[in-house]
Design a protein around this motif. Structure first.
Motif, mmCIF file in Angstrom:
data_model
loop_
_atom_site.group_PDB
_atom_site.id
_atom_site.type_symbol
_atom_site.label_atom_id
_atom_site.label_comp_id
_atom_site.label_asym_id
_atom_site.label_seq_id
_atom_site.Cartn_x
_atom_site.Cartn_y
_atom_site.Cartn_z
ATOM 1 N N UNK A 353 -14.717 -12.770 3.709
ATOM 2 C CA UNK A 353 -13.404 -13.283 4.097
ATOM 3 C C UNK A 353 -12.337 -12.463 3.378
ATOM 4 N N UNK A 354 -11.481 -11.802 4.144
ATOM 5 C CA UNK A 354 -10.421 -10.960 3.593
ATOM 6 C C UNK A 354 -9.079 -11.650 3.801
ATOM 7 N N UNK A 355 -8.380 -11.902 2.703
ATOM 8 C CA UNK A 355 -7.023 -12.441 2.772
ATOM 9 C C UNK A 355 -6.040 -11.282 2.613
ATOM 10 N N UNK A 356 -5.190 -11.067 3.607
ATOM 11 C CA UNK A 356 -4.218 -9.970 3.562
ATOM 12 C C UNK A 356 -2.929 -10.476 2.915
ATOM 13 N N UNK A 367 -2.261 -6.688 10.257
ATOM 14 C CA UNK A 367 -3.298 -5.721 9.876
ATOM 15 C C UNK A 367 -4.519 -5.853 10.785
ATOM 16 N N UNK A 368 -5.392 -4.842 10.732
ATOM 17 C CA UNK A 368 -6.715 -4.866 11.355
ATOM 18 C C UNK A 368 -7.696 -4.243 10.381
ATOM 19 N N UNK A 369 -8.937 -4.761 10.392
ATOM 20 C CA UNK A 369 -9.954 -4.256 9.479
ATOM 21 C C UNK A 369 -11.267 -3.982 10.223
ATOM 22 N N UNK A 370 -12.029 -3.020 9.700
ATOM 23 C CA UNK A 370 -13.375 -2.725 10.179
ATOM 24 C C UNK A 370 -14.327 -2.809 8.993
ATOM 25 N N UNK A 371 -15.500 -3.420 9.218
ATOM 26 C CA UNK A 371 -16.533 -3.496 8.185
ATOM 27 C C UNK A 371 -17.795 -2.822 8.702
ATOM 28 N N UNK A 372 -18.355 -1.955 7.895
ATOM 29 C CA UNK A 372 -19.626 -1.309 8.235
ATOM 30 C C UNK A 372 -20.574 -1.448 7.057
ATOM 31 N N UNK A 408 -12.565 -0.996 5.846
ATOM 32 C CA UNK A 408 -11.484 -0.054 6.171
ATOM 33 C C UNK A 408 -10.351 -0.793 6.859
ATOM 34 N N UNK A 409 -9.108 -0.408 6.494
ATOM 35 C CA UNK A 409 -7.939 -0.947 7.177
ATOM 36 C C UNK A 409 -7.608 -0.018 8.344
ATOM 37 N N UNK A 410 -7.847 -0.496 9.560
ATOM 38 C CA UNK A 410 -7.642 0.341 10.744
ATOM 39 C C UNK A 410 -6.247 0.198 11.330
ATOM 40 N N UNK A 411 -5.499 -0.804 10.915
ATOM 41 C CA UNK A 411 -4.098 -0.936 11.295
ATOM 42 C C UNK A 411 -3.355 -1.543 10.120
ATOM 43 N N UNK A 412 -2.229 -0.950 9.785
ATOM 44 C CA UNK A 412 -1.479 -1.365 8.605
ATOM 45 C C UNK A 412 -0.181 -2.046 9.023
ATOM 46 N N UNK A 418 -1.256 2.152 3.871
ATOM 47 C CA UNK A 418 -2.649 1.874 4.218
ATOM 48 C C UNK A 418 -3.510 1.955 2.957
ATOM 49 N N UNK A 419 -4.413 0.983 2.784
ATOM 50 C CA UNK A 419 -5.286 0.995 1.608
ATOM 51 C C UNK A 419 -6.375 2.047 1.789
ATOM 52 N N UNK A 420 -6.911 2.538 0.678
ATOM 53 C CA UNK A 420 -8.100 3.387 0.731
ATOM 54 C C UNK A 420 -9.300 2.528 1.104
ATOM 55 N N UNK A 421 -10.315 3.163 1.726
ATOM 56 C CA UNK A 421 -11.549 2.440 2.032
ATOM 57 C C UNK A 421 -12.137 1.849 0.758
ATOM 58 N N UNK A 422 -12.693 0.645 0.870
ATOM 59 C CA UNK A 422 -13.264 -0.055 -0.277
ATOM 60 C C UNK A 422 -14.757 -0.219 -0.059
ATOM 61 N N UNK A 423 -15.577 0.284 -0.975
ATOM 62 C CA UNK A 423 -17.034 0.141 -0.926
ATOM 63 C C UNK A 423 -17.454 -0.949 -1.905
#
Length: 512
Positions: A353-356, A367-372, A408-412, A418-423
């Motif tokens: 769960x991501x709170x923006x 925002x939009x996010x992608x998780x892989x 990853x934040x695909x839309x800011x 835009x944030x850096x990708x978070x692993x």
């Protein structure tokens, strides 16, 4: 009436059931006050005794004389057992019968057809300390002892004892408990770090959409050979979050040798159960009729299949249980079935769960996010898609398991960086071997320490949520085309123009 004296050897007339041993005790009671004590390590047996032949027992407890029919056999039975209908002739016919033999089993089964239920001796008493059941108050004679009809209908995993034939004096017989068991197992894998599945265990975690391997293992009773036919059925229930893939295969396992049983020798039925569960039955109407594999009392019957974790999966500690029990023939003396206790395994799954929020920790929309999921080399192995929203500021990715993930934040949001990708890495601890498997802990860590996760709970139970805040910083504010910045430019421009004019006047005067 002429008395006929017949000696019945205690060796020949002793226990006629498989795996029975007998201990004869010295006679300490008066005639007509004998007892039979059955030792059985399985609790819950209720025995009854029927007097087939009456007579006088010798002082050494080995010989029955003055034989007549006992009150436990019907008049029709007397004629059916021996053509002459004489008890002495029937006693004589038993001389050739050896205990623990097919003849003995057949003789006991024939006698059982003509018992007089009203004359059963039922004054039994169970002793929990030494697991014995004693029927007392018996006159001397020749007895058939059996489990009371329907007494094991609700017993889990236990079977009726084979008929016991005894000459009374006081005797004790050791009845071997013939139990049937079933075991259910599941395999696990961390597809970010592992190439192979674990061994069979009692819990695992998976992503929604994964295929999960299951295994059912059933045993057979020690007296399996005493049955003419043998009903055997796995009853397997998959909770609503599991979809059966209709790929079951069944094997007969003898030691290290595994032989697949032909699919046409058993039946698989699939029905809806309670709470939208799926009930899969794998049934042998007669296991003894199987020809594609060798099956003995030592054989294990193993069924394997897969199920897919679907969109209805329950997240968190409650998990997605899968349970099985066996229905099986449990009466070697006739018809009847019993069932084992249930065995359960659980597949767990979780959510991110991501709170923006903005730099002031206020909800931030747009925002939009992608998780892989990735492997240890950073290669993408699963894509959980894009979560889009306009008004909402909470982004949820359902149905993940342990592994390595990249967010990853695909839309800011407009005006923000835009944030850096978070692993980050998800870790779960669940009991591997247990009769009651459980999720014990759940966590996620970001090695770069950019974000922190908390685990959500509902009513004291982990509900599977790994919650984090993602902060967007607003962009730098640059001078616009109007306002104080433009005034400053105009002032500088005016000074430069004035400077040019001074230089031109100076040159003109010099020429004059």
């Amino acid at each position: 009436m002429k008395k006929f004296t017949k000696v019945v050897s205690l060796v020949l007339a002793f226990v006629l059931s498989m795996a029975m041993t007998v201990t004869a005790f010295a006679d300490t009671n008066e005639t007509g006050n004998y007892s039979i004590t059955i030792k059985n390590d399985a609790d819950g047996h209720t025995y009854e005794a029927y007097q087939i032949l009456a007579g006088t027992l010798s002082e050494d407890g080995t010989t029955l004389s003055d034989i007549s029919w006992g009150n436990g056999i019907s008049a029709d039975g007397q004629k059916a057992l021996i053509a002459s209908g004489k008890a002495t002739d029937y006693a004589k016919s038993l001389e050739s019968v050896t205990s623990q033999s097919a003849q003995a089993d057949a003789a006991a089964a024939k006698i059982a057809e003509y018992l007089v239920a009203a004359n059963a001796y039922t004054s039994g008493e169970y002793n929990a300390t030494n697991s014995t059941y004693t029927i007392s108050g018996l006159p001397s004679g020749y007895y058939l002892v059996k489990d009371k009809d329907n007494s094991l209908d609700d017993a889990e995993g236990d079977s009726y004892t084979l008929y016991i034939m005894e000459v009374v004096g006081n005797v004790q017989v050791n009845a071997k408990s013939d139990t049937v068991t079933v075991e259910k197992k599941i395999k696990d894998i961390n597809d970010s770090t592992d190439e192979d599945y674990t061994d069979w265990q009692d819990s695992a975690d998976y992503d929604i959409g994964d295929e999960i391997p299951y295994q059912l293992t059933g045993t057979l009773p020690d007296n399996y050979s005493k049955y003419d036919t043998y009903f055997y059925s796995f009853v397997d229930t998959l909770s609503v979050g599991l979809t059966y893939n209709e790929d079951v295969k069944v094997y007969a396992v003898n030691g290290t040798t595994e032989t697949e049983i032909d699919a046409d020798e058993y039946e698989v039925t699939v029905n809806e159960g309670e709470n939208s569960s799926t009930v899969v039955r794998i049934t042998f109407e007669d296991l003894k009729s199987v020809e594609s594999a060798t099956i003995t009392k030592d054989t294990k019957i193993v069924a394997r299949y897969t199920a897919t974790l679907n969109e209805d999966a329950i997240l968190g500690e409650a998990g997605n249980p899968n349970e099985v029990y066996l229905e099986f023939s449990n009466n070697p003396n006739g018809e009847g079935t019993g069932k084992t206790n249930k065995d359960i395994v659980i597949a767990f799954t979780y959510k991110v769960i991501v709170n923006k929020v903005d730099e002031n920790n206020q909800p931030l929309a747009g925002a939009e996010f992608t998780l892989v999921k990735v492997n240890e080399n950073g290669d993408v192995i699963k894509n959980y898609g894009v979560v889009k929203t306009q008004a909402d500021t909470v982004f949820t990715f359902d149905g993940i398991d342990d592994g390595i993930y990249v967010l990853s934040e695909t839309k800011t949001p407009d005006g923000y960086n835009t944030i850096d990708d978070i692993t980050f890495t998800v870790t779960a601890d669940h009991t591997i071997i247990s009769d009651d498997p459980a999720l014990e802990s759940l966590s996620a860590t970001d090695d770069a320490n950019v974000i922190e996760f908390t685990v959500s709970e509902t009513d004291g139970m982990i509900d599977g949520g790994l919650i984090t805040d993602i902060v967007n910083q607003s962009g730098s504010i640059l001078p616009s085309t109007g306002g104080a910045g433009r005034v400053a430019i105009y002032v500088i421009g005016a000074i430069l123009v004035l400077g040019v004019g001074v230089v031109a006047v100076s040159k003109l005067r010099a020429r004059q």
